[in-house]
Design a protein around this motif. Structure first.
Motif, PDB file in Angstrom:
ATOM      1  N   VAL A 102       0.764  -1.137   0.037  1.00 14.53           N
ATOM      2  CA  VAL A 102       0.098  -0.034  -0.015  1.00 14.53           C
ATOM      3  C   VAL A 102       0.786   1.054  -0.126  1.00 14.53           C
ATOM      4  O   VAL A 102       1.792   1.522   0.844  1.00 14.53           O
ATOM      5  CB  VAL A 102      -0.991   0.081   1.208  1.00 14.53           C
ATOM      6  CG1 VAL A 102      -1.909   1.368   1.416  1.00 14.53           C
ATOM      7  CG2 VAL A 102      -1.972  -1.285   1.026  1.00 14.53           C
ATOM      8  N   PHE A 103       0.683   1.893  -1.153  1.00 13.71           N
ATOM      9  CA  PHE A 103       1.618   3.283  -0.945  1.00 13.71           C
ATOM     10  C   PHE A 103       0.497   4.492  -0.931  1.00 13.71           C
ATOM     11  O   PHE A 103      -0.728   4.369  -1.387  1.00 13.71           O
ATOM     12  CB  PHE A 103       2.132   3.377  -2.503  1.00 13.71           C
ATOM     13  CG  PHE A 103       2.792   4.700  -2.857  1.00 13.71           C
ATOM     14  CD1 PHE A 103       4.202   4.815  -2.600  1.00 13.71           C
ATOM     15  CD2 PHE A 103       2.176   5.992  -3.371  1.00 13.71           C
ATOM     16  CE1 PHE A 103       4.776   6.057  -2.689  1.00 13.71           C
ATOM     17  CE2 PHE A 103       2.753   7.063  -3.386  1.00 13.71           C
ATOM     18  CZ  PHE A 103       4.409   7.138  -3.198  1.00 13.71           C
ATOM     19  N   TYR A 104       1.006   5.377   0.107  1.00 14.81           N
ATOM     20  CA  TYR A 104       0.048   6.553   0.108  1.00 14.81           C
ATOM     21  C   TYR A 104       0.950   7.914   0.085  1.00 14.81           C
ATOM     22  O   TYR A 104       2.055   7.844   0.414  1.00 14.81           O
ATOM     23  CB  TYR A 104      -0.620   6.407   1.365  1.00 14.81           C
ATOM     24  CG  TYR A 104      -1.462   7.609   1.901  1.00 14.81           C
ATOM     25  CD1 TYR A 104      -2.533   7.972   1.559  1.00 14.81           C
ATOM     26  CD2 TYR A 104      -0.651   8.748   2.596  1.00 14.81           C
ATOM     27  CE1 TYR A 104      -3.553   8.878   1.968  1.00 14.81           C
ATOM     28  CE2 TYR A 104      -1.429   9.968   2.977  1.00 14.81           C
ATOM     29  CZ  TYR A 104      -2.832  10.065   2.477  1.00 14.81           C
ATOM     30  OH  TYR A 104      -3.467  11.234   2.992  1.00 14.81           O
ATOM     31  N   PHE A 105       0.368   8.926  -0.579  1.00 15.43           N
ATOM     32  CA  PHE A 105       0.723  10.145  -0.836  1.00 15.43           C
ATOM     33  C   PHE A 105       0.039  11.274  -0.509  1.00 15.43           C
ATOM     34  O   PHE A 105      -1.190  11.331  -0.844  1.00 15.43           O
ATOM     35  CB  PHE A 105       1.374  10.219  -2.206  1.00 15.43           C
ATOM     36  CG  PHE A 105       2.272  11.757  -2.389  1.00 15.43           C
ATOM     37  CD1 PHE A 105       3.527  12.098  -2.164  1.00 15.43           C
ATOM     38  CD2 PHE A 105       1.464  12.698  -2.817  1.00 15.43           C
ATOM     39  CE1 PHE A 105       4.177  13.096  -2.270  1.00 15.43           C
ATOM     40  CE2 PHE A 105       2.188  13.972  -3.168  1.00 15.43           C
ATOM     41  CZ  PHE A 105       3.442  14.189  -2.662  1.00 15.43           C
ATOM     42  N   SER A 106       0.576  12.336   0.152  1.00 15.42           N
ATOM     43  CA  SER A 106      -0.195  13.301   0.548  1.00 15.42           C
ATOM     44  C   SER A 106       0.468  14.721   0.354  1.00 15.42           C
ATOM     45  O   SER A 106       1.626  14.797   0.969  1.00 15.42           O
ATOM     46  CB  SER A 106      -0.913  13.395   1.971  1.00 15.42           C
ATOM     47  OG  SER A 106      -1.698  14.478   2.222  1.00 15.42           O
ATOM     48  N   GLY A 107       0.219  15.405  -0.574  1.00 22.16           N
ATOM     49  CA  GLY A 107       1.155  16.559  -1.103  1.00 22.16           C
ATOM     50  C   GLY A 107       0.565  17.397  -2.236  1.00 22.16           C
ATOM     51  O   GLY A 107      -0.594  16.898  -2.993  1.00 22.16           O
ATOM     52  N   HIS A 108       1.391  18.068  -3.085  1.00 25.35           N
ATOM     53  CA  HIS A 108       1.000  18.578  -4.242  1.00 25.35           C
ATOM     54  C   HIS A 108       1.151  17.599  -5.526  1.00 25.35           C
ATOM     55  O   HIS A 108       2.051  16.658  -5.420  1.00 25.35           O
ATOM     56  CB  HIS A 108       1.979  19.783  -4.362  1.00 25.35           C
ATOM     57  CG  HIS A 108       1.181  21.164  -3.624  1.00 25.35           C
ATOM     58  ND1 HIS A 108       0.161  21.691  -3.787  1.00 25.35           N
ATOM     59  CD2 HIS A 108       2.240  22.138  -2.763  1.00 25.35           C
ATOM     60  CE1 HIS A 108      -0.081  22.662  -3.017  1.00 25.35           C
ATOM     61  NE2 HIS A 108       0.961  22.879  -2.348  1.00 25.35           N
ATOM     62  N   GLY A 109       0.584  17.739  -6.555  1.00 22.76           N
ATOM     63  CA  GLY A 109       0.770  16.951  -7.565  1.00 22.76           C
ATOM     64  C   GLY A 109       0.335  17.636  -8.830  1.00 22.76           C
ATOM     65  O   GLY A 109      -0.371  18.802  -8.824  1.00 22.76           O
TER      66      GLY A 109
END
Length: 433
Positions: A102-109
Motif C-alpha cells: 500500500v502506497f500513500y502520498f499526501s502533497g502537491h501533484g
C-alpha cells in the motif's frame, strides 16, 4: 495543485520447526506539508494525513512494516525525490510477489498533457514539475520489476490550500490469506481539473478523512468484519459525493486499474472505534494546563505537551538555578547574622580611636554580608531571566496547534506475526496520538 519476514523458530526436543509467515503486508507513506520553493504553497494537513494513515494501517491492518516519510527526523527521512525513490526501492527489495503493498502520498501533484500524474516532493521545482516530480507510472513500474501482484496506491494530491480494539484487528488479520487476490490500482483523491480540499475541523484532507473512516470499519458494507479495497473505494466515492453536495464544493475521487482484479484485497479489519482518529480532539500545545505548568516550573509545560528534550533542559537548568539561589540565600542569612552579632567597642571619649577600631572589627562582616546579598540578587535575576525565556519559548516557539502529533521523528514500524507473537513495536522513536 496536490493530487522483515522474521522467521520465528519454535524449539522442541529434538526437532526444530520454522513457521511460515505467509505473504507480508507493507505500507509506504509520504506526507509533504512544506515545500522548499515558496511558490508551492504549504499544506496544512498533509503531515497529519500521512500519520493518520500510518496509525490506521498499523493498528487495524496488521501490516508487517510501514515506512513513513514526513518532514521531521533525520535528513534521510524527509520526503525529497531522492529519499522517496531510494527508500521505496529498498522496501521493494524486501518484498515477494504475493505481498500486499500500500502506497500513500499526501502533497502537491501535477498532471501532464497525457494525463500522467506527477507527485511533487518537498524539493520540487514548480518551473520543471515533471522533471523534479515523481510520476505515479514510474512508481508502478518499480513494483512490476519485483512482480508484485497486489499493489494499491492512494494519492491525495491536487489540493486546494483554501481505541483498544486495534489489537483485535491485528490478531484477526495475521492469519488472513491473500494468495488468491490480485490487484494493481491507484485511487486518486480527485479528477484532473478539480481540487482536493482540506478539513479544518479534523486537521486532515477530506479524502484522507474518509479513507480513515472507511479503513476503521465504516466501509464494511457486507458486515463480515473486513474492509476490502472495493468496499473502501465505494465508500469514499459515495461519501465524497455527499460531502460535495453539503459543502457546495466539488471533489471527484476515482480509481484507475492497471491489472484485472482476481477476487478482492482485504486492507484492514473493521473495528469501528467509538471515536474515529479523525474526530479525536486536535492537539492543543497551548492548553491552559500546559501553560500553568510552564508558569509554575519552567520547562514542565513544554515537557508535558511533547517537547521532552526542550522541557528537560529548561527544568534541569532551573533546578540547578534554584539550588544555587538557595545556597546563596543560606550564605547571605548566615553572613547577615554574623554581622549583626559582631561585637565592637562601646562608645567612649576617644571617639576617633573607637570608630577606627570598630571599623576594623565590624566592617569585614558587613562587606561579606553585602557580597552575599549581591550574589543572591544575581542568582534571582538569572532565575527571572530563565523563567521569562521559558514563557517566551512556550508561546512563540511551540508546535503547530493544528497538528495532532506531539513529538515525531522518522519511524519504520514492523509488525512481525507468527507463532502466537503479534508484533514488535517501532524502532525506538516517539510518537503521540
Amino acid at each position: 495543485m496536490k493530487s522483515k519476514i522474521l522467521i520465528f523458530l519454535f524449539f522442541t526436543a529434538p526437532t526444530m520447526i520454522v513457521a511460515d509467515p505467509g505473504p507480508k503486508r507493507i505500507g509506504f507513506i509520504v506526507g509533504v506539508s512544506e515545500y522548499k520553493n515558496l511558490t508551492l504553497g504549504d499544506l496544512k494537513t498533509a503531515k497529519n494525513d500521512a500519520l493518520g494513515m500510518t496509525k490506521i494501517l498499523f493498528s487495524y491492518g496488521s501490516y508487517n512494516r510501514i515506512q513513513t516519510l514526513v518532514q521531521e527526523g533525520s535528513a534521510n527521512s524527509t520526503p525529497t525525490k531522492y529519499n522517496i525513490l531510494t527508500n521505496f526501492e529498498a522496501l521493494l527489495e524486501e518484498t515477494n510477489p504475493d505481498d500486499l503493498l500500500v502506497f500513500y502520498f499526501s502533497g502537491h501533484g501535477v498532471v501532464d498533457y497525457n494525463d500522467r500524474v506527477y507527485l511533487l516532493p518537498e524539493d520540487a521545482n514548480p518551473l520543471t514539475p515533471f522533471e523534479s516530480g515523481i510520476a505515479v507510472e514510474q512508481l508502478l513500474e518499480m513494483t512490476r520489476k519485483f512482480n508484485l501482484k497486489r499493489v494499491v496506491f492512494f494519492i491525495d494530491a491536487c489540493r486546494n490550500p483554501d481505541d483498544g480494539k486495534g489489537e483485535e484487528g491485528r490478531k484477526f488479520l495475521v492469519n488472513t490469506s491473500f494468495r488468491d487476490s490480485e490487484i494493481v490500482s491507484v485511487f486518486y483523491s480527485t479528477k484532473v481539473g478539480y481540487s482536493s480540499f482540506e478539513d479544518p475541523k479534523s486537521g486532515y484532507g477530506i479524502f484522507t478523512k474518509y479513507l480513515i473512516y472507511g479503513l476503521e470499519g465504516r466501509a464494511d458494507s457486507n458486515f463480515n468484519g473486513e474492509v476490502s479495497y472495493s468496499e473502501l473505494s465505494n465508500y469514499v466515492i459515495t461519501s465524497l459525493k455527499e460531502w460535495s453536495k453539503t459543502n457546495q464544493k466539488l471533489q471527484k475521487p476515482y480509481t484507475k486499474e492497471y491489472a484485472e482484479k482476481s477476487e478482492d484485497t482485504i486492507l484492514t479489519y473493521a473495528v469501528n472505534p467509538e471515536t474515529s482518529l479523525t474526530d479525536a480532539p486536535l492537539f492543543n500545545p497551548y492548553n491552559p494546563t500546559y501553560a500553568f505548568r510552564s508558569f509554575l516550573f519552567p520547562g514542565w509545560g513544554q515537557y508535558a505537551r511533547g517537547q521532552e528534550d526542550k522541557g528537560k533542559i529548561y527544568m534541569s537548568i532551573f533546578t540547578l538555578g534554584v539550588l544555587y539561589a538557595g545556597l546563596q540565600y543560606k550564605t547571605y542569612m548566615q553572613d547577615k547574622s554574623n554581622y549583626e552579632s559582631a561585637i565592637g567597642i562601646p562608645p567612649n571619649p576617644r571617639v576617633t580611636e573607637t570608630v577606627a577600631l570598630n571599623y576594623y572589627l565590624i566592617e569585614p562582616y558587613r562587606q561579606k554580608m553585602e557580597s552575599s546579598r549581591a550574589h543572591l540578587s544575581q542568582a534571582l535575576t538569572v532565575l527571572l531571566v530563565l523563567w521569562s525565556a521559558n514563557v517566551f519559548d512556550f508561546y512563540l516557539l511551540g508546535p503547530n496547534p493544528k497538528e495532532k502529533s506531539g513529538v515525531l521523528l522518522e519511524f519504520d514500524w514492523e509488525n512481525q506475526g507468527g507463532m502466537g507473537i503479534d508484533r514488535v513495536g517501532k524502532l525506538g522513536y516517539a510518537m503521540r496520538f
